[in-house]
Design an enzyme around this catalytic site. Sequence first.
Site, mmCIF file in Angstrom:
data_model
loop_
_atom_site.group_PDB
_atom_site.id
_atom_site.type_symbol
_atom_site.label_atom_id
_atom_site.label_comp_id
_atom_site.label_asym_id
_atom_site.label_seq_id
_atom_site.Cartn_x
_atom_site.Cartn_y
_atom_site.Cartn_z
ATOM 1 N N HIS A 161 1.132 -1.012 -0.449
ATOM 2 C CA HIS A 161 0.619 -0.258 0.164
ATOM 3 C C HIS A 161 1.218 1.152 0.051
ATOM 4 O O HIS A 161 1.819 1.490 0.895
ATOM 5 C CB HIS A 161 -0.645 -0.280 1.384
ATOM 6 C CG HIS A 161 -1.806 1.205 1.814
ATOM 7 N ND1 HIS A 161 -3.650 0.952 1.166
ATOM 8 C CD2 HIS A 161 -1.651 2.770 1.173
ATOM 9 C CE1 HIS A 161 -3.879 2.141 0.557
ATOM 10 N NE2 HIS A 161 -3.344 2.858 0.746
ATOM 11 N N CYS A 162 0.517 1.683 -0.992
ATOM 12 C CA CYS A 162 1.778 2.656 -0.875
ATOM 13 C C CYS A 162 0.857 4.766 -0.439
ATOM 14 O O CYS A 162 0.038 4.734 -1.177
ATOM 15 C CB CYS A 162 1.250 3.307 -2.217
ATOM 16 S SG CYS A 162 2.976 4.948 -2.725
ATOM 17 N N PRO A 163 1.275 4.649 0.522
ATOM 18 C CA PRO A 163 1.051 6.601 0.875
ATOM 19 C C PRO A 163 1.211 7.719 -0.111
ATOM 20 O O PRO A 163 -0.596 8.481 -0.048
ATOM 21 C CB PRO A 163 1.104 6.416 2.039
ATOM 22 C CG PRO A 163 2.876 5.858 2.447
ATOM 23 C CD PRO A 163 2.539 4.891 1.210
ATOM 24 N N GLY A 216 -1.694 6.968 -1.608
ATOM 25 C CA GLY A 216 -3.028 6.540 -1.895
ATOM 26 C C GLY A 216 -4.005 4.936 -1.963
ATOM 27 O O GLY A 216 -4.765 5.302 -1.476
#
EC number: 2.3.1.225
Length: 515
Positions: free
Chosen positions: A146-148, A151
């Site tokens: 999950h890439c912040p 998002g």
Amino acid sequence: MPSIQTGPAARGLHFVYIPAVCTLIAFLGYFSQYLFGSDPNIAPGPLSRRQSLTFNALLLCLWWCYYRACTVDPGRYVFPSSQQLSPPSSSPNAPLSSGSSSSGPTTTTTTTTTTTRWCKKCSRPKPLRAHHCRHCARCIPKMDHHCPWTGNCVSMQSFPDFLRFLVYANLALAYLASLLWPRLAFVWSDRHLPAYLGPSVGSLAGLAVLALAHLVTSLALLIMLVTTVRSWVTNCTMIEAWEMERHEAAAARAESAGYDGNRHDDDNNNNNNGDDDGPFWADDAAVLRARLARVEFPYDIGFFANMAQAMGTRNPLRWFLPVFGGHPVVDNARPGVGAGWRWDENGFNDLPGMWPPPDPEKMRREALQQRRQQRQSLNGRDGGAGGEGEGGFLVDYDAYRTPEELKAAFAKRQHEDWQRRQRLREMVRTQHGGGGIAAELEEMDAREAGRRRAPWTNSDGDRLWDYGVDEDVEEDRPASPPPVRGSDPDDDDEIPLGELIRRRKATRKDHDDED
């Protein structure tokens, strides 16, 4: 610690990171053009028409790919109603069925079609290569992380857009370097000229900040691009690379007899206390080591096939198109056999569906839990009350015991409990210089915390949690609903002692009548 690509592990930071990324793109892309054209003393002057068109075309592609990386659905599974309510009954070690078996390690016809994994939060089967994202709150097909910064999850459906975003970002940065660094070289070569003949102080400060931001951003995005291309070429997600490293470490330790009954670590420091903290392999060392036999990563099916599978097309001309590039989509019309449910394997393993390998920590917890249950059952039989067999009370066993034997067994258990409490009091008195119930409970909690190991981390210090995976929701097989305390009429912990004695007398009377 999380990497540059995965970012911080806290939830909700995409509300900060996405505007920050947009601000950085605007600063590097448009402030640079304004700076080059506003000060005529910055040689060689404003951008030419060709340079301006090329740079802005790259920026347009970058903006579109970033929008797609942030908004494309990472995918979801839609199960038939029968699978939503009825979990599979296969055992955790049973081999998964396959469409056809491979004739050798070079073929790619072996495919995995079923799974024994189960998601406790979704209450549904967990397809292979899927993981439950704690940010998206659902199982994500072929979850990479999950890439912040976007998002969004990098997954089977969003990976092509994420890769295109990184490609165009690095191309735009490379082109900006070709425009920025020659101007910095001219400024450095003219450093001995009078100040009024060179760029203004504001322009020099802008060039310095622009160069620093460009250098840091280029380094970070180059690392992200390299790791992403490596995942693309090898068909291995970041989560699977983490699993591979853990499996290699566990297999090497098992092969060197690190998990045998002679192991000396935190698990057998208190073997004399009567608790379940001995070597968790116990007498099953050979069986559990066999479960940790080396398993080859099965999804690397060849250089071109890996890339074509990830991009959703075998046409290389479409792989890097910002529009009409496409991406693979989960085929929910064919659950279990469609895209996103079934994955080609390279046939290097003896059986299909052997990935992911067993988690040693889960195996350890399961073994400890089984030993604890067996010990409780044996203690219940020795005491004559509270036996926890399949049918609750062990009536057939206790019916032939005399009252003297029951009293002697109870006295034995009482004496063992007294000795255990004495040891705990001594430990508390020695280590804390005090006593009392509170100190004793603190010591018991400390011993329990000491037995619980910290989650395994890879060489970079990363956990699955840092990739966005909810580590506590996955099981190797579907679990039955947990019992509600007090709901079982045979739950001895919730039944008063007087009621237990009354039941035992009634049970013994019935057996006497039958005789």
